[in-house]
Design an enzyme around this catalytic site. Structure first.
Site, PDB file in Angstrom:
ATOM      1  N   LYS A   1     -13.598  -0.838   6.903  1.00  0.00           N
ATOM      2  CA  LYS A   1     -14.017  -1.538   5.694  1.00  0.00           C
ATOM      3  C   LYS A   1     -15.084  -2.580   5.986  1.00  0.00           C
ATOM      4  O   LYS A   1     -16.136  -2.603   5.346  1.00  0.00           O
ATOM      5  CB  LYS A   1     -12.817  -2.225   5.027  1.00  0.00           C
ATOM      6  CG  LYS A   1     -11.867  -1.277   4.325  1.00  0.00           C
ATOM      7  CD  LYS A   1     -10.845  -0.706   5.263  1.00  0.00           C
ATOM      8  CE  LYS A   1      -9.788   0.082   4.505  1.00  0.00           C
ATOM      9  NZ  LYS A   1      -8.841   0.763   5.434  1.00  0.00           N
TER      10      LYS A   1
ATOM     11  N   TRP B   1       0.855  -1.185   0.000  1.00  0.00           N
ATOM     12  CA  TRP B   1       0.000   0.000   0.000  1.00  0.00           C
ATOM     13  C   TRP B   1       0.894   1.238   0.000  1.00  0.00           C
ATOM     14  O   TRP B   1       1.748   1.375   0.888  1.00  0.00           O
ATOM     15  CB  TRP B   1      -0.900  -0.039   1.241  1.00  0.00           C
ATOM     16  CG  TRP B   1      -1.859   1.094   1.376  1.00  0.00           C
ATOM     17  CD1 TRP B   1      -2.701   1.581   0.420  1.00  0.00           C
ATOM     18  CD2 TRP B   1      -2.102   1.885   2.553  1.00  0.00           C
ATOM     19  NE1 TRP B   1      -3.454   2.626   0.920  1.00  0.00           N
ATOM     20  CE2 TRP B   1      -3.100   2.819   2.229  1.00  0.00           C
ATOM     21  CE3 TRP B   1      -1.566   1.871   3.839  1.00  0.00           C
ATOM     22  CZ2 TRP B   1      -3.571   3.747   3.145  1.00  0.00           C
ATOM     23  CZ3 TRP B   1      -2.031   2.787   4.760  1.00  0.00           C
ATOM     24  CH2 TRP B   1      -3.031   3.721   4.412  1.00  0.00           C
TER      25      TRP B   1
ATOM     26  N   ASP C   1      -0.601  -5.685   9.112  1.00  0.00           N
ATOM     27  CA  ASP C   1      -1.652  -4.772   8.678  1.00  0.00           C
ATOM     28  C   ASP C   1      -2.888  -5.607   8.361  1.00  0.00           C
ATOM     29  O   ASP C   1      -2.911  -6.362   7.386  1.00  0.00           O
ATOM     30  CB  ASP C   1      -1.184  -3.988   7.450  1.00  0.00           C
ATOM     31  CG  ASP C   1      -2.122  -2.841   7.095  1.00  0.00           C
ATOM     32  OD1 ASP C   1      -3.267  -2.833   7.594  1.00  0.00           O
ATOM     33  OD2 ASP C   1      -1.719  -1.954   6.319  1.00  0.00           O
TER      34      ASP C   1
END
Length: 396
Positions: free
Chosen positions: A245, A130, A210
């Site tokens: 999310k 990312w 993550d």
């Protein structure tokens, strides 16, 4: 005073949003921004979230600060979600939760903690990763390095990854994606996680996991396999979790930094330092998103509704992956892009070149990041035929 300040290019993904809005092509497709979309292209508010917010509005009695670690009820809900309800780590009081402004906020807390408590240690991220990982860690003053993750044929390069991990200096930090790797969609198998754990143990490396997309890969528990394995096998682990999310509450910025220590006493020492880091960053996290998550996870009925909705979202994405490959079959491209069906999560490293991405945008109004990363949630059964034809055209 400001005369010397130069203008810098804006964020590439945010720039795509603006360009997409201005595009007058009636068949335009947005595969850029990383949010979930339904079949109508909307990012809906989940039913469980709506009900939780209604209850909160009715029962809320204060808007006071919730403390640097956030609301205790939020941590009590998130820890078993991430580590498992029967986790031996939780039973031994080895884990601590700190509510944060999104997963990004948790990553910044982790970066500042490493910078202050582990000076001189480097941090290693997958290549690619990312993009904001780079900015977060370097702005904290940590030297950033890369390890291989995808090979030239757009496949998971696990052998290259493992070989690189075995050469990392003792005590450095390794950033791992728990599931739904962003941007590639390539995830480690359970067997590969076992091998990674052995290397981390042997090299005495600190994993920073993550965990932004729990529930979007194979399932809530299945996606947590690597996180739970690391936490149970290693003395120390850092986990950055996001509820933005999987609860669809992007704008509420709801994350959590989970620190796992060797024992309960060391965990309290670490927790005290994290409180200072949070205090110096933003003092207190926002309360509303965490309250939504707590309300849902502490209520059996709402939790069941949420899990059902999340399953529907995950199944839709995985189905679209398979249908995308099927749509390319008439053009003889199904094998070339078969990896899309094998990947998991919202993102896919399609293998499209920057030049092909530019053509898709200019000629067909199809928007994605120039690396070829596409948001699969932007696919729909209505736009797949158009998308497949366009990809075939740029492959000629």
């Amino acid at each position: 005073m400001f005369e010397h300040i130069e203008r810098v290019p804006g964020d590439a993904i945010l720039g795509l949003i603006e360009a997409f809005k201005k595009d007058t092509n009636p068949q335009k497709v947005d595969l850029g921004v990383g949010v979930y979309r339904d079949s109508q292209g909307n990012t809906p508010v989940m039913r469980a979230v709506k009900e939780a917010e209604a209850r909160l509005l009715k029962n809320e009695t204060t808007k006071t600060y919730i403390g640097s670690h956030g609301a205790p009820a939020y941590g009590e809900a998130v820890l078993p979600l991430v580590l498992g309800a029967s986790s031996p780590v939780l039973e031994a009081n080895r884990a601590s939760a700190t509510q944060s402004p999104g997963g990004t906020g948790a990553l910044r807390l982790a970066a500042d903690f490493v910078a202050s408590q582990m000076p001189g240690k480097g941090i290693w991220v997958s290549d690619p990763t990312w993009p904001n990982h780079h900015g977060i860690f370097t702005s904290a003053g940590i030297k950033l390095h890369k390890y291989p993750y995808v090979d030239a044929d757009n496949r998971l390069d696990f052998a290259g990854m493992l070989a690189a991990l075995k050469k990392i200096p003792e005590g450095d930090v390794v950033v791992l994606h728990a599931c739904c790797h962003n941007p590639t969609g390539f995830d480690l198998s359970n067997e590969q996680w076992q091998e990674v754990v052995e290397v981390l143990q042997d090299r005495k490396l600190l994993p920073l996991v993550d965990f932004a997309y729990q529930g979007f890969g194979e399932g809530l528990d299945e996606d947590a396999y690597g996180v739970r394995l690391l936490s149970e096998k290693l003395d120390e682990v850092i986990i950055t979790s996001s509820c933005s999310k999987n609860f669809g509450i992007y704008c509420e910025r709801t994350g959590c930094l989970i620190m796992v220590a060797r024992n309960a006493e060391q965990m309290e020492n670490v927790r005290s330092q994290v409180a200072i880091v949070a205090r110096e960053n933003y003092s207190n996290p926002p309360a509303h998103g965490g309250a939504i998550v707590s309300e849902i996870l502490h209520d059996a009925e709402l939790s069941a509704i949420w899990r059902e909705e999340l399953t529907e979202m995950r199944d839709r994405i995985n189905t679209l992956r398979r249908d995308f490959v099927e749509a390319l079959k008439p053009y003889g491209l199904d094998q070339k892009y078969a990896c899309v069906a094998e990947q998991r999560g919202m993102f896919s490293y399609t293998g499209l070149t920057p030049e092909q991405v530019d053509r898709l945008r200019a000629e067909f109004g199809i928007y994605m990041v120039r690396s070829g990363r596409a948001n699969v949630a932007g696919f729909s059964h209505e736009n797949l035929p158009y998308l497949a034809k366009a990809i075939a055209m740029v492959n000629e």
